[in-house]
Design an enzyme around this catalytic site. Structure first.
Site, PDB file in Angstrom:
ATOM      1  N   ASN A   1      13.160 -35.071  22.264  1.00  0.00           N
ATOM      2  CA  ASN A   1      14.472 -34.643  21.773  1.00  0.00           C
ATOM      3  C   ASN A   1      15.073 -35.828  21.025  1.00  0.00           C
ATOM      4  OD1 ASN A   1      17.056 -33.762  21.360  1.00  0.00           O
ATOM      5  ND2 ASN A   1      17.623 -33.671  23.527  1.00  0.00           N
ATOM      6  N   TRP A   2      15.002 -35.771  19.711  1.00  0.00           N
ATOM      7  CA  TRP A   2      15.463 -36.923  18.910  1.00  0.00           C
ATOM      8  C   TRP A   2      16.980 -37.014  18.856  1.00  0.00           C
ATOM      9  CZ3 TRP A   2      11.822 -36.959  13.946  1.00  0.00           C
ATOM     10  CH2 TRP A   2      10.487 -37.117  14.364  1.00  0.00           C
ATOM     11  N   LYS A   3      17.664 -35.983  19.285  1.00  0.00           N
ATOM     12  CA  LYS A   3      19.139 -35.960  19.251  1.00  0.00           C
ATOM     13  C   LYS A   3      19.619 -36.330  17.838  1.00  0.00           C
ATOM     14  CE  LYS A   3      19.111 -36.804  24.166  1.00  0.00           C
ATOM     15  NZ  LYS A   3      19.784 -37.282  25.358  1.00  0.00           N
TER      16      LYS A   3
ATOM     17  N   HIS B   1      21.319 -27.691  26.219  1.00  0.00           N
ATOM     18  CA  HIS B   1      21.224 -29.105  26.608  1.00  0.00           C
ATOM     19  C   HIS B   1      22.558 -29.541  27.224  1.00  0.00           C
ATOM     20  CE1 HIS B   1      20.936 -33.442  26.388  1.00  0.00           C
ATOM     21  NE2 HIS B   1      19.617 -33.263  26.369  1.00  0.00           N
TER      22      HIS B   1
ATOM     23  N   GLU C   1      24.291 -32.041  26.841  1.00  0.00           N
ATOM     24  CA  GLU C   1      25.267 -32.581  25.866  1.00  0.00           C
ATOM     25  C   GLU C   1      25.992 -31.451  25.139  1.00  0.00           C
ATOM     26  OE1 GLU C   1      22.465 -35.225  23.965  1.00  0.00           O
ATOM     27  OE2 GLU C   1      22.394 -36.369  25.830  1.00  0.00           O
TER      28      GLU C   1
ATOM     29  N   GLU D   1      17.012 -30.984  33.765  1.00  0.00           N
ATOM     30  CA  GLU D   1      17.482 -32.312  33.368  1.00  0.00           C
ATOM     31  C   GLU D   1      18.750 -32.665  34.142  1.00  0.00           C
ATOM     32  OE1 GLU D   1      15.994 -33.387  29.144  1.00  0.00           O
ATOM     33  OE2 GLU D   1      17.854 -32.284  28.945  1.00  0.00           O
TER      34      GLU D   1
ATOM     35  N   GLY E   1      19.755 -40.418  29.642  1.00  0.00           N
ATOM     36  CA  GLY E   1      20.213 -41.580  28.874  1.00  0.00           C
ATOM     37  C   GLY E   1      20.765 -42.699  29.735  1.00  0.00           C
TER      38      GLY E   1
ATOM     39  N   SER F   1      15.584 -39.753  31.365  1.00  0.00           N
ATOM     40  CA  SER F   1      15.026 -41.107  31.417  1.00  0.00           C
ATOM     41  C   SER F   1      13.526 -41.147  31.722  1.00  0.00           C
ATOM     42  CB  SER F   1      15.819 -41.977  32.399  1.00  0.00           C
ATOM     43  OG  SER F   1      17.162 -42.096  31.957  1.00  0.00           O
TER      44      SER F   1
ATOM     45  N   GLY G   1      14.164 -37.984  25.734  1.00  0.00           N
ATOM     46  CA  GLY G   1      15.146 -38.380  24.729  1.00  0.00           C
ATOM     47  C   GLY G   1      14.820 -39.756  24.158  1.00  0.00           C
TER      48      GLY G   1
HETATM   49  P1  PGA Z   1      16.717 -39.303  27.932  1.00  0.00           P
HETATM   50  O1  PGA Z   1      17.205 -37.876  27.390  1.00  0.00           O
HETATM   51  O2  PGA Z   1      15.208 -39.241  28.023  1.00  0.00           O
HETATM   52  O3  PGA Z   1      17.196 -40.299  26.907  1.00  0.00           O
HETATM   53  O4  PGA Z   1      17.336 -39.499  29.266  1.00  0.00           O
HETATM   54  C1  PGA Z   1      16.606 -36.699  27.817  1.00  0.00           C
HETATM   55  C2  PGA Z   1      17.276 -35.516  27.182  1.00  0.00           C
HETATM   56  O5  PGA Z   1      18.495 -35.570  26.973  1.00  0.00           O
HETATM   57  O6  PGA Z   1      16.627 -34.510  26.861  1.00  0.00           O
END
Ligand code: PGA
Length: 253
Positions: A9-11, A98, A100, A170, A176, A216, A237
């Site tokens: 997930n490149w966000k 997600h 976010e 998640e 993150g 993470s 991510g």
């Molecule tokens: P992260 O993000 O690996 O940076 O914790 C995962 C995600 O949000 O899908």
């Protein structure tokens, strides 16, 4: 057997040049080094989807996905991207729900159910995310919250359709933050989700659904997480933005 999947997930990261370089590097390493049966997905920002999809060509192992889609079919929704648009560009996957999106864009269960429907209607595979915030885990409400998230956005689907969905667990406190769920915590929750699916759809259907862990994931912890019986891969991510690290994660499956 359900698919093993590692999705990045490149966000909202990378310029176009950087994104092309990242995708090319990973593709090269994957074709040289990855032998196992694993599907790799790049979930890129919307503006890069077509370019990266073209770069992938007919690569059998690496596919592409979007990070969101509108709940609407079409119309006056400035700035939004529809599932039909994604389908018209041959984008096979879309992340839905997600944390976010839930947190910053107020997306909730009913809206996400609509997004799941519109994605499926256009032949996309939703990667449906669920997971609890820290305070919910600390008050021991994590299992019931995640079951509710799965129910409210997926349980309206029939038996044939739910099989087309990928689920990503998640925990919000692990995203993150560098704080990963332990393999035991991940396995426990994945087993809860699978049992819940089995209760509604039967064991065979539940056993056919890939459940990814996210939060993470990195090259150092992936092996232990992926070794869990009900963890079928990861949604990654930060570590998906570094080619070498991401490929090591893929190789951990
Ligand atoms: P992260 O993000 O690996 O940076 O914790 C995962 C995600 O949000 O899908």
């Amino acid at each position: 057997m359900r698919s093993k999947i590692v999705a990045g997930n490149w966000k909202m990261n990378k310029t176009l040049t950087e994104a092309n370089a990242l995708a090319s590097e990973i593709m090269g390493m994957v074709s040289d080094e990855v032998t196992g049966d694993v599907k790799v997905i790049f979930c890129t920002p919307f503006p890069y989807l077509l370019t990266i999809r073209n770069l992938l060509g007919n690569n059998a192992r690496v596919e592409i996905g979007a990070q969101n889609c509108s709940e609407h079919e079409a119309g006056a929704y400035t700035g939004e991207v529809s599932a039909a648009m994604l389908a018209s560009m041959n984008i096979p996957y879309v992340i839905i729900g997600h944390s976010e999106r839930r947190q910053y864009f107020n997306e909730g269960g009913a809206l996400l159910a609509t997004k799941v429907d519109v994605a499926l209607k256009h032949g996309l595979t939703p990667i449906y995310c669920c997971g609890e915030p820290l305070e919910v885990r600390e008050s021991n409400g994590h299992e019931s919250l995640v079951k509710k998230q799965v129910e409210e956005s997926l349980f309206h689907l029939d038996e044939q359709t739910i099989k087309k969905v990928v689920i990503a667990y998640e925990p919000v406190w692990a995203i993150g933050t560098g704080k990963t769920a332990s393999a035991q915590q991940a396995q426990e929750m994945h087993a809860v989700i699978r049992k819940h699916l089995a209760g509604k759809y039967g064991q065979a259907v539940s056993d056919s659904i890939s459940i990814l862990y996210g939060g993470s994931v990195n090259a150092a912890n992936a092996k232990e997480l992926f070794a869990c019986a009900d963890v079928d891969g990861g949604l990654v991510g930060g570590a998906s933005l570094k080619s070498r690290e991401f490929v090591e994660i893929i190789k951990s499956i």
